[in-house]
Design an enzyme around this catalytic site. Structure first.
Site, PDB file in Angstrom:
ATOM      1  N   TYR A 168       0.853  -1.201   0.000  1.00 20.63           N
ATOM      2  CA  TYR A 168       0.000   0.000   0.000  1.00 20.63           C
ATOM      3  C   TYR A 168       0.878   1.237   0.000  1.00 20.63           C
ATOM      4  O   TYR A 168       1.807   1.347   0.803  1.00 20.63           O
ATOM      5  CB  TYR A 168      -0.891   0.030   1.246  1.00 20.63           C
ATOM      6  CG  TYR A 168      -2.343  -0.172   0.877  1.00 20.63           C
ATOM      7  CD1 TYR A 168      -3.013   0.791   0.129  1.00 20.63           C
ATOM      8  CD2 TYR A 168      -3.030  -1.321   1.240  1.00 20.63           C
ATOM      9  CE1 TYR A 168      -4.323   0.602  -0.256  1.00 20.63           C
ATOM     10  CE2 TYR A 168      -4.341  -1.521   0.860  1.00 20.63           C
ATOM     11  CZ  TYR A 168      -4.985  -0.548   0.113  1.00 20.63           C
ATOM     12  OH  TYR A 168      -6.272  -0.736  -0.275  1.00 20.63           O
ATOM     13  N   GLU A 227      -0.475   4.771  -0.441  1.00 17.71           N
ATOM     14  CA  GLU A 227      -1.307   5.976  -0.588  1.00 17.71           C
ATOM     15  C   GLU A 227      -0.463   7.217  -0.382  1.00 17.71           C
ATOM     16  O   GLU A 227       0.355   7.278   0.539  1.00 17.71           O
ATOM     17  CB  GLU A 227      -2.453   5.942   0.414  1.00 17.71           C
ATOM     18  CG  GLU A 227      -3.524   4.956   0.018  1.00 17.71           C
ATOM     19  CD  GLU A 227      -4.629   4.850   1.051  1.00 17.71           C
ATOM     20  OE1 GLU A 227      -4.519   5.477   2.115  1.00 17.71           O
ATOM     21  OE2 GLU A 227      -5.589   4.126   0.784  1.00 17.71           O
ATOM     22  N   ASP A 240      -6.777  13.596 -24.774  1.00 16.82           N
ATOM     23  CA  ASP A 240      -6.635  12.205 -24.334  1.00 16.82           C
ATOM     24  C   ASP A 240      -5.855  11.475 -25.427  1.00 16.82           C
ATOM     25  O   ASP A 240      -6.379  11.230 -26.514  1.00 16.82           O
ATOM     26  CB  ASP A 240      -8.047  11.619 -24.152  1.00 16.82           C
ATOM     27  CG  ASP A 240      -8.036  10.140 -23.795  1.00 16.82           C
ATOM     28  OD1 ASP A 240      -6.965   9.505 -23.877  1.00 16.82           O
ATOM     29  OD2 ASP A 240      -9.114   9.621 -23.447  1.00 16.82           O
ATOM     30  N   THR A 289      -3.644   6.271 -21.573  1.00 16.24           N
ATOM     31  CA  THR A 289      -3.448   4.939 -21.021  1.00 16.24           C
ATOM     32  C   THR A 289      -1.978   4.604 -21.260  1.00 16.24           C
ATOM     33  O   THR A 289      -1.286   5.291 -22.007  1.00 16.24           O
ATOM     34  CB  THR A 289      -4.319   3.874 -21.728  1.00 16.24           C
ATOM     35  OG1 THR A 289      -4.041   3.925 -23.133  1.00 16.24           O
ATOM     36  CG2 THR A 289      -5.789   4.108 -21.498  1.00 16.24           C
ATOM     37  N   LYS A 327      -1.441   0.829 -24.676  1.00 12.19           N
ATOM     38  CA  LYS A 327      -1.791   0.658 -26.098  1.00 12.19           C
ATOM     39  C   LYS A 327      -0.493   0.785 -26.909  1.00 12.19           C
ATOM     40  O   LYS A 327       0.376  -0.068 -26.774  1.00 12.19           O
ATOM     41  CB  LYS A 327      -2.863   1.667 -26.478  1.00 12.19           C
ATOM     42  CG  LYS A 327      -4.160   1.470 -25.677  1.00 12.19           C
ATOM     43  CD  LYS A 327      -5.239   2.419 -26.128  1.00 12.19           C
ATOM     44  CE  LYS A 327      -6.579   2.109 -25.544  1.00 12.19           C
ATOM     45  NZ  LYS A 327      -6.856   2.608 -24.225  1.00 12.19           N
ATOM     46  N   ARG A 362      -1.295  -2.325 -18.178  1.00 12.52           N
ATOM     47  CA  ARG A 362      -2.551  -1.577 -18.166  1.00 12.52           C
ATOM     48  C   ARG A 362      -2.470  -0.504 -17.086  1.00 12.52           C
ATOM     49  O   ARG A 362      -2.126  -0.793 -15.945  1.00 12.52           O
ATOM     50  CB  ARG A 362      -3.732  -2.500 -17.856  1.00 12.52           C
ATOM     51  CG  ARG A 362      -3.773  -3.762 -18.673  1.00 12.52           C
ATOM     52  CD  ARG A 362      -5.121  -4.413 -18.627  1.00 12.52           C
ATOM     53  NE  ARG A 362      -6.003  -3.736 -19.553  1.00 12.52           N
ATOM     54  CZ  ARG A 362      -5.970  -3.904 -20.875  1.00 12.52           C
ATOM     55  NH1 ARG A 362      -5.104  -4.713 -21.422  1.00 12.52           N
ATOM     56  NH2 ARG A 362      -6.802  -3.255 -21.653  1.00 12.52           N
TER      57      ARG A 362
HETATM   58  C1  LIG Z   1      -9.109   7.495 -25.960  1.00  7.90           C
HETATM   59  C2  LIG Z   1      -9.339   6.568 -24.811  1.00  7.90           C
HETATM   60  N1  LIG Z   1      -9.442   7.076 -23.583  1.00  7.90           N
HETATM   61  C3  LIG Z   1      -9.668   6.286 -22.509  1.00  7.90           C
HETATM   62  C4  LIG Z   1      -9.790   4.931 -22.645  1.00  7.90           C
HETATM   63  C5  LIG Z   1     -10.112   4.095 -21.441  1.00  7.90           C
HETATM   64  O1  LIG Z   1      -9.045   3.360 -21.044  1.00  7.90           O
HETATM   65  P1  LIG Z   1      -9.207   2.104 -20.032  1.00  7.90           P
HETATM   66  O2  LIG Z   1      -9.902   1.052 -20.794  1.00  7.90           O
HETATM   67  O3  LIG Z   1      -7.807   1.792 -19.686  1.00  7.90           O
HETATM   68  O4  LIG Z   1      -9.987   2.587 -18.866  1.00  7.90           O
HETATM   69  C6  LIG Z   1      -9.669   4.350 -23.901  1.00  7.90           C
HETATM   70  C7  LIG Z   1      -9.787   2.885 -24.056  1.00  7.90           C
HETATM   71  O5  LIG Z   1      -9.895   2.303 -25.066  1.00  7.90           O
HETATM   72  C8  LIG Z   1      -9.443   5.191 -25.028  1.00  7.90           C
HETATM   73  O6  LIG Z   1      -9.363   4.703 -26.260  1.00  7.90           O
END
Ligand SMILES: Cc1ncc(COP(=O)(O)O)c(C=O)c1O
Length: 417
Positions: free
Chosen positions: A54, A56, A199, A225, A228, A234
């Site tokens: 842990y 935090e 994002d 993320t 990918k 993950r």
């Molecule tokens: C652009 C985008 N943002 C956020 C996410 C969410 O990610 P997670 O599945 O790791 O929560 C994804 C997942 O495919 C994504 O393509």
């Protein structure tokens, strides 16, 4: 000797599934645009004793004792991510992409605030305000769309922004294939005094590998993320300008999450270290080359390519209009030959999301295996053969054999059994 000696003894059912999944990944072609194969070193780091801990809080300011090693790996992840992306501040604790986005929204917005984001069927993500999500219940999302030729009309975007006065302008996507104009997004946000956020979940690896431009200098907040194109475990990360650092960190912990998953952060450090190596630049450039070849070949076979083509790691096809099969049918038939993809909406798709008009195909995982132009041409041929003969089981079986043969030449984890 089995790599999973203890697991085999303790839980044969789980062990069997792990072996099954290794075989599936080895014998099939993973072409889901958001998937990849992490390195054996990343896998090892994920399975370490950091899973017991842990932590935090943040390095140097934790709520539990015994942090001399967790602090080292979290600081390492931050340092490496800063080097890759050039961000002023980075939080590596988000448990995944969806939490990263919720944390970012909640750090700088109040319930009811307006966010201008990309329409889901035009490539945006669920977490960018799809009505079924919690974010859509808390914030007021309005949308921009792509033009019929697959571009973003920035004049139109500016008009919407001036009229609607959103608190945040959100760029980024999960099924859009063209390069965004970061400068224009940023200028529009500044003009209407909105916070700019992007994002980059899908394209983080292409940015880290310098195969496409880096949006970090232009946006207040950048979420991603880590699993990918970036090819890590993950997880999620949030990068931001210094002025937002405190709010982001507070929103992550204690605002939204509890203890970070330190085994993930250890594995993330390893993946970020790999992304700093020169070979990762080659990898990212090869992804773009492979996607472009896939686009060209599929176009030759008569597939309708959405958005006019690709500048990143994926292509979106309208299989319904060009081949008379639905997205779901195409997904099922490609599964039969050992190519895993996903059905996907096309812009303003008249069909249901569970059986839409399109499919999305990505090349990051195949590129990790070492596949190049020659193999991608074969893959395009297999895809066409399968979809054009979707009712002919004999042909499908034959193509499946070809796929397996190709995969055998490009092993993923040699010593996992
Ligand atoms: C652009 C985008 N943002 C956020 C996410 C969410 O990610 P997670 O599945 O790791 O929560 C994804 C997942 O495919 C994504 O393509």
């Amino acid at each position: 000797m089995s790599y999973f000696l203890n697991l085999k003894k303790q839980d044969p059912r789980v062990y069997k599934s792990v072996l099954g999944e290794i075989k599936r990944q080895q014998e099939g072609l993973e072409m889901i645009a958001s998937e990849n194969y992490v390195s054996a070193a990343v896998l090892e780091a994920l399975g370490t004793v950091f899973t017991n801990k842990y932590s935090e809080g943040y390095p140097g300011k934790r709520y539990y004792g015994g942090q001399e090693f967790t602090d080292v790996i979290e600081e390492l992840a931050i340092k490496r991510a800063k080097k890759l992306f050039g961000a002023e501040h980075i939080n590596v604790q988000p448990l995944s992409g969806a939490p990263a986005n919720m944390i970012a929204y909640s750090a700088v917005l109040k319930p009811g605030d307006k966010i201008l984001g990309m329409d889901l069927s035009h490539g945006g993500h669920l977490t960018h305000g799809h009505p079924v999500t919690l974010s859509a219940k808390i914030y007021n999302f309005i949308r921009y769309k792509t033009t019929p030729d697959g571009k973003i009309n920035y004049k139109e975007l500016e008009k919407i922004a001036i009229k609607e006065k959103p608190k945040m302008i959100l760029a980024g996507f999960s099924a859009y294939t063209r390069q965004l104009d970061y400068k224009k997004f940023s200028a529009i946000a500044k003009k209407v005094r909105a916070i700019s956020m992007i994002d980059i979940a899908h394209i983080a690896g292409l940015i880290a590998g310098k195969a496409i431009p880096n949006p970090v200098p232009y946006f207040d907040i950048v979420t991603t993320t880590t699993h990918k194109t970036l090819r890590g475990p993950r997880g999620g990360m949030i990068m931001c300008k210094k002025g937002f650092a405190k709010a982001i960190d507070k929103a992550a912990f204690p605002g939204f999450q509890g203890g970070p998953h330190m085994n993930n952060i250890a594995a993330l450090s390893v993946a970020l270290g790999e992304a700093l190596e020169p070979s990762f630049k080659k990898y990212a450039k090869q992804i773009i080359k492979n996607a472009k070849i896939l686009e060209q070949e599929l176009r030759k076979y008569g597939f309708k390519i959405m958005f006019g083509g690709t500048d990143n790691h994926m292509v979106l096809l309208n299989v319904f209009s060009s081949k008379g099969v639905t997205g779901k049918e195409a997904e099922v038939v490609l599964d039969k030959i050992g190519i895993t993809i996903n059905k996907n909406m096309i812009p303003d798709d008249p069909r249901h999301p569970m059986d839409p008009s399109g499919i999305r195909i990505g090349v990051p995982a195949a590129t990790t295996r070492g596949m190049k132009e020659k193999e991608i041409k074969l893959i395009a041929q297999y895809i066409n053969d399968a979809i054009s003969n979707h009712k002919n089981n004999k042909t499908l079986k034959q193509v499946n054999k070809e796929v397996k043969k190709l995969c055998k030449k490009f092993p993923i984890y040699k010593n996992l059994k």
